[in-house]
Scaffold this motif. Structure first.
Motif, PDB file in Angstrom:
ATOM      1  N   LEU A 184       0.829  -1.197   0.000  1.00 26.57           N
ATOM      2  CA  LEU A 184       0.000   0.000   0.000  1.00 26.57           C
ATOM      3  C   LEU A 184       0.865   1.250   0.000  1.00 26.57           C
ATOM      4  O   LEU A 184       0.577   2.230  -0.690  1.00 26.57           O
ATOM      5  N   PRO A 231     -22.741  21.171   0.500  1.00 30.43           N
ATOM      6  CA  PRO A 231     -21.644  20.554  -0.252  1.00 30.43           C
ATOM      7  C   PRO A 231     -20.651  21.602  -0.716  1.00 30.43           C
ATOM      8  O   PRO A 231     -20.434  21.802  -1.904  1.00 30.43           O
ATOM      9  N   GLN A 248      -7.375  17.758   5.533  1.00 30.69           N
ATOM     10  CA  GLN A 248      -6.298  18.032   6.471  1.00 30.69           C
ATOM     11  C   GLN A 248      -6.289  17.023   7.605  1.00 30.69           C
ATOM     12  O   GLN A 248      -5.255  16.532   8.012  1.00 30.69           O
ATOM     13  N   MET A 249      -7.467  16.710   8.116  1.00 28.68           N
ATOM     14  CA  MET A 249      -7.563  15.791   9.245  1.00 28.68           C
ATOM     15  C   MET A 249      -7.026  14.412   8.890  1.00 28.68           C
ATOM     16  O   MET A 249      -6.359  13.774   9.692  1.00 28.68           O
ATOM     17  N   TYR A 272     -11.056   9.311  -0.944  1.00 32.74           N
ATOM     18  CA  TYR A 272     -12.186   9.052  -1.837  1.00 32.74           C
ATOM     19  C   TYR A 272     -11.808   8.035  -2.881  1.00 32.74           C
ATOM     20  O   TYR A 272     -12.137   8.182  -4.050  1.00 32.74           O
ATOM     21  N   GLN A 273     -11.087   7.044  -2.450  1.00 37.04           N
ATOM     22  CA  GLN A 273     -10.773   5.897  -3.282  1.00 37.04           C
ATOM     23  C   GLN A 273     -10.108   6.279  -4.586  1.00 37.04           C
ATOM     24  O   GLN A 273     -10.465   5.803  -5.647  1.00 37.04           O
ATOM     25  N   GLN A 274      -9.173   7.174  -4.475  1.00 35.81           N
ATOM     26  CA  GLN A 274      -8.314   7.533  -5.600  1.00 35.81           C
ATOM     27  C   GLN A 274      -9.034   8.272  -6.719  1.00 35.81           C
ATOM     28  O   GLN A 274      -8.580   8.256  -7.862  1.00 35.81           O
ATOM     29  N   GLN A 275     -10.124   8.897  -6.427  1.00 34.94           N
ATOM     30  CA  GLN A 275     -10.730   9.755  -7.446  1.00 34.94           C
ATOM     31  C   GLN A 275      -9.825  10.960  -7.642  1.00 34.94           C
ATOM     32  O   GLN A 275      -9.192  11.422  -6.708  1.00 34.94           O
ATOM     33  N   PRO A 276      -9.747  11.478  -8.847  1.00 36.02           N
ATOM     34  CA  PRO A 276      -8.847  12.609  -9.076  1.00 36.02           C
ATOM     35  C   PRO A 276      -9.299  13.846  -8.319  1.00 36.02           C
ATOM     36  O   PRO A 276     -10.484  14.167  -8.273  1.00 36.02           O
ATOM     37  N   ILE A 314     -11.086   2.453  -9.881  1.00 37.76           N
ATOM     38  CA  ILE A 314     -12.208   3.389  -9.806  1.00 37.76           C
ATOM     39  C   ILE A 314     -13.370   2.856 -10.638  1.00 37.76           C
ATOM     40  O   ILE A 314     -14.518   2.858 -10.204  1.00 37.76           O
ATOM     41  N   ILE A 351      -4.881  22.964  10.403  1.00 40.22           N
ATOM     42  CA  ILE A 351      -5.066  21.728  11.159  1.00 40.22           C
ATOM     43  C   ILE A 351      -3.804  20.892  11.320  1.00 40.22           C
ATOM     44  O   ILE A 351      -3.476  20.478  12.437  1.00 40.22           O
ATOM     45  N   PRO A 352      -3.063  20.634  10.252  1.00 38.78           N
ATOM     46  CA  PRO A 352      -1.858  19.846  10.476  1.00 38.78           C
ATOM     47  C   PRO A 352      -0.876  20.570  11.386  1.00 38.78           C
ATOM     48  O   PRO A 352      -0.152  19.936  12.162  1.00 38.78           O
ATOM     49  N   LEU A 386      -5.017  24.111  -0.659  1.00 42.83           N
ATOM     50  CA  LEU A 386      -4.151  25.158  -0.116  1.00 42.83           C
ATOM     51  C   LEU A 386      -3.722  26.109  -1.213  1.00 42.83           C
ATOM     52  O   LEU A 386      -3.765  27.337  -1.063  1.00 42.83           O
ATOM     53  N   ILE A 426     -18.532   4.350  -6.524  1.00 42.27           N
ATOM     54  CA  ILE A 426     -18.213   5.671  -7.038  1.00 42.27           C
ATOM     55  C   ILE A 426     -18.405   5.769  -8.545  1.00 42.27           C
ATOM     56  O   ILE A 426     -18.332   6.864  -9.081  1.00 42.27           O
ATOM     57  N   GLN A 465     -16.365  19.817  -8.578  1.00 39.67           N
ATOM     58  CA  GLN A 465     -17.778  19.618  -8.284  1.00 39.67           C
ATOM     59  C   GLN A 465     -18.290  20.608  -7.273  1.00 39.67           C
ATOM     60  O   GLN A 465     -19.411  21.058  -7.310  1.00 39.67           O
ATOM     61  N   ARG A 466     -17.448  20.925  -6.328  1.00 42.63           N
ATOM     62  CA  ARG A 466     -17.922  21.747  -5.217  1.00 42.63           C
ATOM     63  C   ARG A 466     -17.758  23.238  -5.469  1.00 42.63           C
ATOM     64  O   ARG A 466     -18.412  24.062  -4.831  1.00 42.63           O
ATOM     65  N   TYR A 476     -12.020  20.448   2.639  1.00 48.38           N
ATOM     66  CA  TYR A 476     -10.659  20.853   2.957  1.00 48.38           C
ATOM     67  C   TYR A 476     -10.314  20.441   4.379  1.00 48.38           C
ATOM     68  O   TYR A 476      -9.242  19.923   4.657  1.00 48.38           O
ATOM     69  N   PHE A 477     -11.264  20.658   5.265  1.00 50.06           N
ATOM     70  CA  PHE A 477     -11.091  20.290   6.656  1.00 50.06           C
ATOM     71  C   PHE A 477     -10.804  18.803   6.802  1.00 50.06           C
ATOM     72  O   PHE A 477      -9.837  18.391   7.425  1.00 50.06           O
ATOM     73  N   ARG A 524       2.017   1.799  -3.386  1.00 49.37           N
ATOM     74  CA  ARG A 524       0.950   2.278  -4.267  1.00 49.37           C
ATOM     75  C   ARG A 524       0.694   3.763  -4.049  1.00 49.37           C
ATOM     76  O   ARG A 524       0.517   4.527  -4.982  1.00 49.37           O
ATOM     77  N   GLU A 537     -19.636  12.851  -5.084  1.00 49.12           N
ATOM     78  CA  GLU A 537     -18.937  12.533  -3.841  1.00 49.12           C
ATOM     79  C   GLU A 537     -19.330  13.470  -2.723  1.00 49.12           C
ATOM     80  O   GLU A 537     -19.344  14.682  -2.884  1.00 49.12           O
ATOM     81  N   GLY A 538     -19.680  12.899  -1.619  1.00 51.61           N
ATOM     82  CA  GLY A 538     -19.991  13.709  -0.448  1.00 51.61           C
ATOM     83  C   GLY A 538     -21.351  14.372  -0.500  1.00 51.61           C
ATOM     84  O   GLY A 538     -21.734  15.064   0.425  1.00 51.61           O
ATOM     85  N   GLU A 539     -22.113  14.172  -1.567  1.00 49.17           N
ATOM     86  CA  GLU A 539     -23.403  14.834  -1.665  1.00 49.17           C
ATOM     87  C   GLU A 539     -24.558  13.860  -1.728  1.00 49.17           C
ATOM     88  O   GLU A 539     -25.405  13.815  -0.873  1.00 49.17           O
ATOM     89  N   VAL A 581      -4.980   2.683 -11.224  1.00 50.47           N
ATOM     90  CA  VAL A 581      -5.851   3.641 -10.538  1.00 50.47           C
ATOM     91  C   VAL A 581      -7.229   3.720 -11.185  1.00 50.47           C
ATOM     92  O   VAL A 581      -8.255   3.579 -10.540  1.00 50.47           O
TER      93      VAL A 581
END
Lengths: 328, 691, 390
Positions: free
Chosen positions: A57, A278, A288-289, A89-93, B259, C228-229, A300, B265, A100-101, A284-285, A60, B282-284, B255
């Motif tokens: 992993l 959404p 970072q977490m 998010y499972q390797q989504q670009p 997906i 945060i980091p 950033l 997804i 989207q957001r 972003y939060f 990868r 995603e997320g919505e 990759v």
């Protein structure tokens, strides 16, 4: 002035590079990595990973490489538009996740901004020019409530109120039938029904602060000699106030406005979490977490670019508004 | 308030027949190859229809239209020759309607609650294992060779055939392929370094050959829902090859491949579940429509699912979810992790207005909020103390579980010392088993602070000058509880009560909150002392997911012992012996380290290794009892508070065929992910009353 | 005027001493009050400002004597009053006559396992007197341990002025004790931020040129840091909680660090203001008179931004109080057992609270009042400092 702008743009590029490097270092600073999060997740689902598997992993995700290798991979991709993949998010670009957001976030934030400023400036002016009157007291009380009550609490109370008293359906921005549908007038109308709570909450908090700042700075200016002069020249009071006083009291506010540019895309994070919006902030939060490094670093960069741009615009506007201000 | 349903003799026989998969009890001594095909026993007693020989009869009007217009082949061609019959819990349902959900998790996570990809399914809260997309199976006498018969005519959601080639594609390209692998599933473990061999005998017959007897295989295959939780088990080979760099040179890495075959997804990805995803952000939100090739029917021959589609909204915030429920925007939800029992009163109040019902299914947890020491902590003085059964027993006796039960759990659940689930087979199948459980449960369950103080005095932790207890050698003792700063409110609540209880017996307790990302590494390195914010969820069999009982990994109470197991058979084994175990990378014990050999853990490891290869059901249980005895005498290794508390279930009043607690075989078993709820309740049979 | 004595020429009598204080300054011959004295007099004449000042003093008094004022220890858990409402009181004594002494009722508590609610049934026939100066839990007030409380009930039942929380703890006590942290440590952070922001922002605007450019770039970089980091790394680097390094110590450290990062907004705003009047006559005059740059900055430029600084200060207070908990999920905020208004409000952030136990939201009122009082003081300061106001 042109020289100044060109110089500033040069500074911007250098600053961006510094931010990219320092910011990335900070993102990778906490011990543990995204792998921590992933291993935990897999373990909770019953996949006990052996060391070999952990190693694979790591390979990868490129987590075996030293941090600067990952950094280089990311930044060389960034400048050509490839922002890396997201681990969470499972390797989504990253690109599609942010894209989207972004539009929605910008829409909500910009509208709230206009609303907040549209209310704050006149209210602040009124408050300063009508000190110690009953309306001023009422405004002051409302301002204090807006300042001191945390916006996430207001959001929650408003949602509960809307649901129980107004009988409205709260939640998200779109009803089921419009979620996947392309944009249309009907979709927009559906969104309007739900978006008033977020906009109200976001605007409520910032309006209070802005109007008090306006009031304080205007009070300063109204006490100045040249205002007396203008009055004695026979100018109409409204012209005195708006054309002369307000213009001179605007400086800090212009800076604040310039500084709000990054906020337009990050949005109000805590409120967005409570209201389930959404927008970019919560993502972003989380990035970072969970040390989703490419996602976080890409955010950033966008936020920094906007921040620097905002500062530049604010500085230019300042010089345009006040002839006394000159940049060498 | 909750009682464990006792397993009667008939269920036990059923269970042993199914799970042993044809192995005669070794006490009979026969050695010839005898094959028993398990019987489909999904329906409860009162539904009359015979499940076998069900002819495909009805389909959704939506699909019927498409057949009429030529878009889809007719029903008989879409179903396999022998479809799986699922019996709705109340009545044959009506086609139509859409369900609404507000999911706390990843927006496409609904697939995690559906059983479609699994070869086998748990039924009756873990009492039995029945066919999934596999039609039947058998094993040889020593359970080292297993044969699975797929349903002829089984199809993916895009109409392409689903055969053993898809299983082999997964096994060879996704598990064995070194560039691509994320590990080997625990159902198909390497034994002694040798992996099992999967062979496709023909398109619909799969053979798995293990290097040693593997009696637990059927149960293991029924774990998880596969495809979403746990390993995939099966992947659409023809579709996936398009994105596989080995077969299509346009792709340079895996990759995109991963997906595109991830049904959570990628809308339109071929799948085997009742609904397939058609839209996703995603997320919505995510949107699901019925799978026209779903291989299950109801006893009347209607192709499931009844409901046309599901609209899922992502709602990670607990309060937001609550409001969604109260306004009726949630048709049903089983994953109510964000809610606590404190929210139930608000939910109950809103039932009328929101048109929903609140139900309670048992979680089946061995214990709710729990505590455990780091058995392998670096500091030797602490290690000795935290391995001392009297110290641990004293801390357990000092806990006022009655208060915790009342304040945090609203008088639900059962007070317990802390063990695996009370519904586990080893605790239920006969009187001796039940006594064994009671003994474990009551070991240190009483609220007896006086006895606790005595015990601490006995081991030398007497009260010192500052009013707090000391180490046996007189030095200051501070028990530091490290907790991830993002721990749930329930954990904090119980902790505040527990802290008071322990301070009352003279222990100096300090709570240290640390950033979540830092927790794991520090714990595994033996730096942290004492841990909470977890539950013992697992069952139904101690051996399927044994991590709480046997230290086989490094997240739980014996990280370095667990690391020893994780590194066994790898290049790390036997290296870095000159370093102290805590300095090694990763921190781990070696088989010869005294800190390991002097503890009881090697015995646990040995018993476990024996048990998983033991074909005799009863002997296996006895080995498990021995493991639990070690916990009781050398431990407790973890202390629990209140176990088997209820899970809050939301059901819209418009929806039927969602079981009530009494309709569940053991009253529910929601916590373990290996018994996937709601999948085991067959959401594909839920239906709207007025569709 | 005295007569000139022709026979005895002497120096004339010295003139009378003036009636008021004369300072050594030979130039001035009028009485003088220093600038600070003037400001103090003007401030004290402002009624609203005095209300603010006295109000804050009262609040500080109350919160630091909070453990004595509240009838219960703020950590006492009461399994028989989970989410209990504020204790109802009546002024009728057991004989039924109206009087001055408040009474409450003997209350029994039941857990209703059907509705999952705790039900509190007061027995209207059994009245318990609320007494003053009663003995109760042992608490620590400032530096002494005592079991004397301002008021309360004798016996087993307890008096909950503002109700109880999910563990049966007295909200009144928790709000008072929580105020100890909220009204002090947070303010220190605000003060530090203000000082840094004012001085550095003003200097940046005053100097202009390269100094301004560099400082602004540094501000931009500082502001871009992912929070945060950074805090997570800091949290991991801190020593663990112990008797010597308590939650309070850790929090104090965090506020210092937060202020060091949080001053940039104010700095930019003041810079904008300063650029407008750095070329004004009075600053030119001061330069000509030989003042150093820093003297001009500190004594001329900064005070001109006073209005703005004061209002930003007042605006930062709620942010600091509520921001106490912003980093709690990293282990850096006010965490149990410490209590503050911010942490109380965060715990109250639930639908259940809004609908069923709204008394848990009263800390918001405490924040509002504190901000109000500080703003009144701030406004008063602003008026007192302004040389142009009457």
């Amino acid at each position: 002035m042109i020289n100044y702008i060109l110089r500033r743009i040069g500074y911007m590029l250098v600053t961006l590079v510094i931010i990219a490097v320092l910011g990335y270092i900070i993102i990778e600073l906490p011990s543990g990595s995204y792998l921590e999060y992933e291993i935990n997740r897999l373990r909770q689902q019953g996949g006990n990973l052996s060391q070999d598997q952990i190693r694979s992993l790591e390979i990868r995700y490129g987590l075996n490489d030293p941090a600067y290798v990952r950094f280089w991979k990311w930044i060389s991709g960034f400048v050509v538009g490839d922002f890396g993949v997201s681990f969470q998010y499972q390797q989504q670009p990253v690109r599609s996740l942010i894209g989207q957001r972004l539009l929605l976030t910008i829409g909500i934030s910009t509208f709230s901004l206009f609303l907040a400023w549209g209310i704050a400036v006149p209210v602040g002016v009124y408050s300063a020019t009508h000190r110690y009157t009953i309306p001023d007291y009422i405004i002051t009380v409302i301002q204090f409530l807006g300042l001191s009550i945390p916006s996430f609490l207001v959001a929650l109370v408003l949602m509960v109120f809307a649901q129980r008293v107004l009988g409205q359906e709260v939640g998200g921005l779109f009803s089921e039938q419009y979620r996947a549908a392309p944009w249309s007038f009907a979709k927009f109308a559906d969104m309007l029904k739900k978006v008033w709570i977020p906009i109200l909450v976001i605007a409520f908090g910032s309006t209070a602060g802005l109007s008090r700042i306006m009031r304080a700075n205007l009070l300063d200016v109204l006490g100045m000699q040249y205002i007396q002069t203008a009055r004695s020249k026979g100018l109409k009071e409204s012209k005195v106030v708006w054309k002369h006083a307000v213009k001179n009291a605007m400086h800090p506010l212009i800076m604040i406005l310039g500084g709000s540019l990054p906020g337009i895309i990050s949005g109000e994070t805590v409120v967005a979490i409570v209201l389930n919006l959404p927008t970019v902030g919560p993502m972003y939060f989380q990035a970072q977490m969970n040390q989703d490094v490419y996602l976080a670093a890409s955010f950033l960069m966008f936020l920094s670019i906007l921040g620097l741009l905002g500062n530049l615009i604010a500085d230019i506007v300042l010089a345009w508004v006040d002839p006394r201000i000159r940049y060498e | 308030m909750s009682e464990t349903k006792k397993m009667d003799r008939r269920s036990f026989l059923r269970l042993s027949a199914l799970t042993a998969g044809g192995v005669i009890l070794a006490s009979c001594g026969k050695q010839e190859e005898e094959v028993i095909t398990p019987v489909d026993e999904t329906q409860p007693e009162d539904v009359v229809t015979e499940p076998e020989d069900v002819e495909p009869a009805g389909e959704s009007p939506v699909l019927a239209e498409k057949v009429a217009s030529g878009e889809l082949p007719p029903l008989a061609e879409r179903l396999p020759e022998v479809p799986l019959v699922l019996t709705p819990v109340n009545t044959i349902g009506k086609f139509g309607g859409r369900m609404k959900m507000a999911h706390w998790w990843h927006a496409g996570g609904m697939a995690a609650g559906m059983y479609g990809h699994s070869p086998l399914r748990w039924v009756d809260d873990g009492l039995g294992v029945e066919p999934g997309h596999v039609e039947s199976w058998s094993a040889n006498a020593d359970t080292s060779v297993w044969t699975f018969n797929f349903r002829k005519g089984l199809k993916w959601s895009d109409g392409s055939p689903c055969t053993t080639a898809d299983v082999l594609y997964w096994w060879e390209e996704m598990v064995l392929e070194p560039e691509h692998s994320t590990g080997v599933p625990s159902e198909l473990p390497a034994i002694g370094g040798v992996l099992p061999v999967l062979t496709a005998i023909d398109e619909y017959t799969l053979e798995i050959k293990f290097p040693a007897p593997s009696p637990l295989t059927a149960k293991r295959l029924a774990m998880w829902t596969n495809g979403t939780i746990g390993f995939r088990w099966i992947a659409p080979a023809e579709y996936a090859k398009q994105f596989n760099p080995k077969f299509n040179s346009e792709y340079t890495d895996y990759v995109d491949h991963d997906i595109m075959i991830n049904q959570q997804i990628t809308p339109g990805c071929p799948c085997l579940t009742a609904w397939m995803m058609t839209a996703f952000t995603e997320g919505e939100f995510s949107t699901w429509e019925r799978n026209p090739y779903y291989y299950c029917v109801d006893p009347a021959g209607n192709q499931l699912p009844y409901v046309d589609g599901v609209d899922v909204q992502a709602s990670p915030d607990a309060q937001f979810f609550l409001l969604q429920v109260m306004q009726g925007s949630v048709s049903w939800e089983v994953y109510t992790y964000q809610l606590t029992l404190g929210d139930v009163s608000t939910l109950l109040d809103g039932q009328e207005a929101g048109n929903y019902e609140v139900r309670f299914w048992d979680t089946g947890s061995g214990t709710g909020m729990m505590y455990f020491w780091n058995h392998d902590i670096a500091d030797p003085k602490r290690r000795e103390l935290y391995r001392n059964p009297k110290f641990k027993g004293a801390m357990s006796l000092a806990l006022n579980r009655a208060d915790i039960k009342r304040i945090v759990y609203y008088d639900t659940g059962t007070e317990t010392t802390g063990s695996m689930s009370p519904k586990a087979i080893e605790f239920n199948f006969n009187d001796e088993a039940r006594q064994h459980y009671e003994k474990f449960r009551t070991l240190y369950v009483d609220y007896d602070p006086e006895r606790a103080k005595e015990m601490l005095d006995e081991i030398g932790c007497t009260v010192g000058d500052n009013g707090f207890r000391t180490f046996p050698d007189g030095s200051e003792l501070i028990v530091r509880i490290d907790i991830g700063a993002d721990a749930a409110g329930e954990a904090i609540q119980v902790l505040e009560i527990a802290q008071k209880n322990w301070t009352d017996i003279g222990l100096q307790i300090v709570v240290n909150q640390i950033p979540p990302s830092d927790f794991g590494p520090s714990w595994r390195a033996g730096q942290l002392e004492f841990r909470t914010a977890w539950e013992v969820g697992d069952g139904p069999d101690h051996l399927l997911f044994p991590s709480w009982v046997v230290a086989d990994e490094s997240e739980r109470w014996a990280p370095l012992c667990g690391a020893l197991r994780l590194n066994a058979g790898t290049a790390n084994e036997g290296t870095q012996l000159d370093l102290s175990p805590w300095d090694r990378t990763p921190a781990r014990f070696d088989v010869n380290d005294p800190e390991y050999t002097e503890s009881a853990i090697p015995q646990l490891h040995a018993l476990y290794d024996q048990a998983i290869f033991e074909p005799d059901e009863i002997k296996r249980m006895e080995l498990v009892w021995q493991m639990n005895e070690i916990h009781m005498t050398e431990g407790p290794y973890f202390i629990g508070t209140v176990g088997n508390t209820p899970r809050i279930i939301i059901v819209s009043k418009d929806l039927e065929n969602v079981p009530t607690r009494d309709q569940l075989a053991l009253g529910g078993f929601c916590n373990p992910w290996i018994i996937p709820y709601p999948a085991i309740t067959n959401p594909e049979t839920y239906s709207f009353k007025n569709a | 005027m005295s007569e000139i004595n022709l026979t005895n020429p002497q120096a004339p009598e010295p003139p009378e001493k003036p009636a008021f204080e004369v300072f050594d300054d030979p130039v001035s011959d009028v009485g003088e009050l220093s600038q600070w004295q003037l400001m103090r007099i003007r401030f004290s004449k402002n009624k609203l400002a005095m209300i603010g000042l006295i109000g804050m003093a009262v609040i500080y008094l109350i919160v630091f004597l909070g453990e004595f004022i509240a009838p219960n220890w703020y950590q006492h858990q009461n399994r028989d009053y989970i989410y209990g409402p504020p204790t109802p009181i009546t002024f009728r004594n057991p004989e039924g006559k109206l009087g001055l002494r408040p009474y409450t009722y003997a209350t029994t508590t039941e857990l209703n396992t059907e509705t999952f609610k705790f039900e509190f049934t007061p027995d209207y026939d059994q009245k318990i007197a609320v007494k003053f100066f009663v003995r109760g839990d042992t608490v620590r007030v400032l530096f002494w341990d005592t079991d004397l409380h301002l008021f309360g009930l004798e016996g087993d039942q307890r008096f909950y002025v503002l109700g109880a929380d999910g563990l049966g703890r007295d909200m009144f006590a928790r709000i008072l004790v929580g105020g100890q942290i909220s009204s002090t440590v947070g303010l220190f952070g605000v003060a530090l931020s203000i000082i840094l922001g004012s001085v550095l922002g003003t200097a940046s605007g005053f100097f202009g040129g390269i100094v301004d450019d560099m400082m602004q770039r540094a501000i931009e970089v500082l502001g871009a840091f992912p929070q945060i980091p950074l805090w997570a790394a800091l949290a991991a680097a801190l020593p663990p909680i112990s008797q010597d390094f308590t939650v309070i110590h850790r929090y104090f450290l965090i506020t210092v660090v937060l202020s060091v990062v949080g001053w940039t907004g104010l700095a930019r705003q003041l810079r904008a203001k300063v650029m407008a009047y750095r070329n004004a006559d009075f600053s030119q005059a001061a330069l000509a008179a030989g003042s150093t740059d820093w003297r001009i900055i500190l004594t001329h430029m900064v005070p001109n931004g006073a209005s703005h600084i004061i209002v930003i200060g007042a605006l930062s207070i709620p942010g600091m109080i509520l921001g106490e908990t912003a980093l709690s999920f990293l282990g850096l905020g006010i965490l149990p057992p410490a209590v503050s208004w911010g942490s109380l409000l965060t715990d109250a952030q639930q639908v259940r609270v809004v609908v069923q136990h709204p008394w848990l939201l009263i800390p918001a009122l405490a924040v509002v009042i504190t901000v109000l009082l500080f703003s009144l003081i701030g406004d008063g300061l602003r008026d007192a400092v302004d040389p142009y106001s009457i």
